[in-house]
Scaffold this motif. Structure first.
Motif, mmCIF file in Angstrom:
data_model
loop_
_atom_site.group_PDB
_atom_site.id
_atom_site.type_symbol
_atom_site.label_atom_id
_atom_site.label_comp_id
_atom_site.label_asym_id
_atom_site.label_seq_id
_atom_site.Cartn_x
_atom_site.Cartn_y
_atom_site.Cartn_z
ATOM 1 N N LYS A 190 3.456 -5.865 -3.320
ATOM 2 C CA LYS A 190 3.781 -4.707 -2.480
ATOM 3 C C LYS A 190 2.566 -4.259 -1.683
ATOM 4 O O LYS A 190 2.049 -3.156 -1.849
ATOM 5 C CB LYS A 190 4.337 -3.568 -3.344
ATOM 6 N N TRP A 191 2.134 -5.127 -0.785
ATOM 7 C CA TRP A 191 0.909 -4.903 -0.022
ATOM 8 C C TRP A 191 0.867 -3.539 0.641
ATOM 9 O O TRP A 191 -0.157 -2.847 0.628
ATOM 10 C CB TRP A 191 0.766 -6.013 1.032
ATOM 11 N N HIS A 192 1.969 -3.131 1.236
ATOM 12 C CA HIS A 192 1.976 -1.881 1.980
ATOM 13 C C HIS A 192 1.717 -0.678 1.071
ATOM 14 O O HIS A 192 1.029 0.269 1.463
ATOM 15 C CB HIS A 192 3.316 -1.712 2.717
ATOM 16 N N TRP A 193 2.241 -0.737 -0.130
ATOM 17 C CA TRP A 193 1.989 0.357 -1.064
ATOM 18 C C TRP A 193 0.549 0.338 -1.559
ATOM 19 O O TRP A 193 -0.040 1.392 -1.818
ATOM 20 C CB TRP A 193 2.972 0.294 -2.236
ATOM 21 N N ARG A 237 -1.433 2.050 1.045
ATOM 22 C CA ARG A 237 -1.168 3.483 1.093
ATOM 23 C C ARG A 237 -1.799 4.248 -0.066
ATOM 24 O O ARG A 237 -2.323 5.351 0.120
ATOM 25 C CB ARG A 237 0.344 3.736 1.055
ATOM 26 N N GLN A 244 -5.470 -5.552 10.615
ATOM 27 C CA GLN A 244 -4.132 -5.122 10.996
ATOM 28 C C GLN A 244 -3.972 -4.911 12.498
ATOM 29 O O GLN A 244 -2.849 -4.789 12.988
ATOM 30 C CB GLN A 244 -3.781 -3.835 10.243
ATOM 31 N N ARG A 281 5.060 3.075 11.043
ATOM 32 C CA ARG A 281 4.177 2.909 9.895
ATOM 33 C C ARG A 281 3.098 1.861 10.151
ATOM 34 O O ARG A 281 2.043 1.886 9.532
ATOM 35 C CB ARG A 281 4.983 2.518 8.657
ATOM 36 N N ASP A 282 3.338 0.928 11.063
ATOM 37 C CA ASP A 282 2.350 -0.108 11.334
ATOM 38 C C ASP A 282 1.055 0.483 11.880
ATOM 39 O O ASP A 282 -0.015 -0.084 11.670
ATOM 40 C CB ASP A 282 2.907 -1.132 12.324
ATOM 41 N N TYR A 314 -1.758 1.488 9.095
ATOM 42 C CA TYR A 314 -2.592 0.492 8.413
ATOM 43 C C TYR A 314 -3.817 0.130 9.252
ATOM 44 O O TYR A 314 -4.928 0.033 8.733
ATOM 45 C CB TYR A 314 -1.769 -0.759 8.088
#
Length: 487
Positions: A37-40, A43, A93, A104-105, A108
């Motif tokens: 879960k890279w995005h988490w 975050r 990113q 959301r992009d 990052y």
């Protein structure tokens, strides 16, 4: 412990580098989160490490990858803000291709910019990675509707430098067919047997020669597709491909099987990996076998598997002979093209799926003739370099990091150019099997010691950390002085 290593995405090349630093620089302590879960992770990792990293007055250096929001961590832990902070970019990113531009992009990339402002040293694994990030800052910040910050590239650039990823390779000579061993002998002037053949005179080889084992390599990475032993991989038929056997036990097993004239049936592994030894044409000479193409990348959209399979299907339509091994790790959302391509290419498939065993992974690369990249995103490309190390002829896009690493003869500009190269190789596989590479030896780990201010007396202990890159007429890092902050 004076060096604090934090890795918020402990997998792939991130894990490989963290483990290498911890192993080779003795004064390190490592804190990680699993590579899920890279995005988490991007975050929330800072909040997690705020609570899990204990206070320690002995810390002098903080080394973290850019997945971590370093700004948040420093705000939450003022004691860590006093350390020398090194931020490492495996990828950035700002240049990462996204399928859909979502709000959301922005966050990052914005977090990475903030982390650079907080860091004391910012390290990139290639000049392409660094330049694509720095030159995109201005355009990226134009997404802010008003009151935009200015001149951030000028603030960040003086902190930046390029340190190529420190790849450490095992001795793969026991997996190589005879023509690859012969090429290596011509290039290096070294002869040997089994585990002691390749680069046995180098300092790192001496440590492992006595044990006859693979060098410790922690890169079970999504990018490189390293894998676990599958029952179908080490069959009698595969061992007949003139590969040096890894042990007397395997030799005896092979001889016993041949003496009883037993055949190993074709199998499909229950865990998604296909190995079809019946397609190996074990009775024919290796030089007469069809071209073996390998694609060792993550099964995700940024590696552009669609373009790769379109080329292979076109070769198939023309009845050109070839074999294919599709390696790499699969994640939650597997692109539909893989199941379709597997069915369409079934008669040509030798391996299909992730191989967790390093031995099996490197053995598959040694079996192959050509390694292909169709990536839309690549900031270094460990998998391609591993394949070239195993004697594969690389074909890469003339874009991204590849022109920085490979000479022009290994680059293509369009899918049609890739198809024509492979069409020629399918008709004449001897072209790639006779191709000679230069072996360039470069010790890149000393500069990692330098940014971590490790004691010079220990540098000699790092000599076995060697970057060995195999390609013709080119040296990785041949001109990186202009990208390096020498202060």
């Amino acid at each position: 412990m004076s060096i604090l290593l934090i890795e918020a995405f402990y997998g792939g090349s991130h894990k490989q580098l963290a483990d290498l630093l911890q192993e080779e620089i003795g004064e390190c302590v490592l804190y990680t989160l699993p590579a899920k879960k890279w995005h988490w992770r991007a975050r929330t990792a800072a909040l997690y490490f705020m609570q899990t990293v204990p206070a320690n007055a002995n810390y002098r250096i903080l080394f973290a990858s850019s997945v971590l929001n370093l700004t948040e961590l420093i705000a939450l832990r003022p004691d860590l803000g006093k350390l020398k902070k090194v931020l490492y970019f495996h990828e950035n990113q700002l240049a990462y291709p996204v399928q859909k531009c979502q709000e959301r992009d922005f966050q990052y990339g914005y977090n990475q910019i903030l982390s650079c402002l907080v860091a004391d040293i910012v390290v990139f694994n290639s000049a392409f990675n660094m330049e694509s990030f720095l030159t995109s800052i201005g355009k990226f910040l134009k997404l802010i509707p008003d009151h935009r910050p200015k001149d951030l590239e000028k603030i960040i650039r003086p902190k930046c430098q390029v340190l190529y990823f420190p790849v450490r390779f095992p001795d793969v000579s026991r997996f190589m067919p005879e023509h690859k061993l012969a090429h290596l002998e011509k290039i290096t002037g070294v002869k040997g047997n089994g585990d002691t053949y390749l680069f046995r005179g180098l300092p790192f080889q001496q440590k492992y020669r006595a044990t006859g084992s693979l060098m410790k390599n922690s890169s079970s990475s999504p990018e490189s597709g390293l894998c676990e032993a599958q029952s179908g991989l080490r069959t009698t038929q595969q061992e007949r491909l003139q590969y040096p056997l890894t042990s007397l036990e395997k030799l005896n097993k092979s001889e016993a099987s041949e003496s009883t004239n037993q055949e190993v049936p074709c199998q499909e592994d229950k865990q998604h990996v296909t190995f079809n030894p019946c397609n190996l044409l074990s009775g024919t000479d290796y030089q007469q076998r069809p071209l073996h193409i390998v694609w060792p990348h993550r099964w995700e959209h940024d590696k552009d598997p669609e373009s790769f399979f379109k080329v292979l299907l076109k070769l198939k339509e023309m009845d050109l002979p070839f074999h294919v091994s599709v390696l790499g790790e699969t994640f939650t959302d597997e692109p539909d093209i893989f199941s379709k391509a597997k069915k369409a290419l079934e008669s040509s498939v030798l391996h299909w799926g992730y191989l967790p065993s390093k031995d099996d992974y490197f053995q598959t690369l040694c079996m192959a003739d050509v390694v292909i990249s169709t990536a839309k995103h690549e900031f270094f490309g460990v998998a391609m370099i591993e394949a070239v190390y195993c004697g594969c002829y690389p074909l890469c896009p003339n874009a991204l990091v590849y022109p920085e690493i490979f000479p022009a003869e290994y680059l293509y500009s369009t899918p049609e150019q890739l198809f024509k190269r492979l069409q020629n190789f399918c008709k004449r596989p001897d072209i790639v099997r006779k191709h000679l590479y230069k072996v360039v030896v470069q010790n890149s780990f000393t500069r990692y010691n330098a940014i971590l201010k490790y004691k010079e007396k220990n540098v000699k202990q790092q000599q076995h950390l060697i970057n060995i890159l195999i390609f013709k007429g080119n040296m990785l890092g041949r001109d990186i002085s202009r990208y390096t902050n020498k202060d």
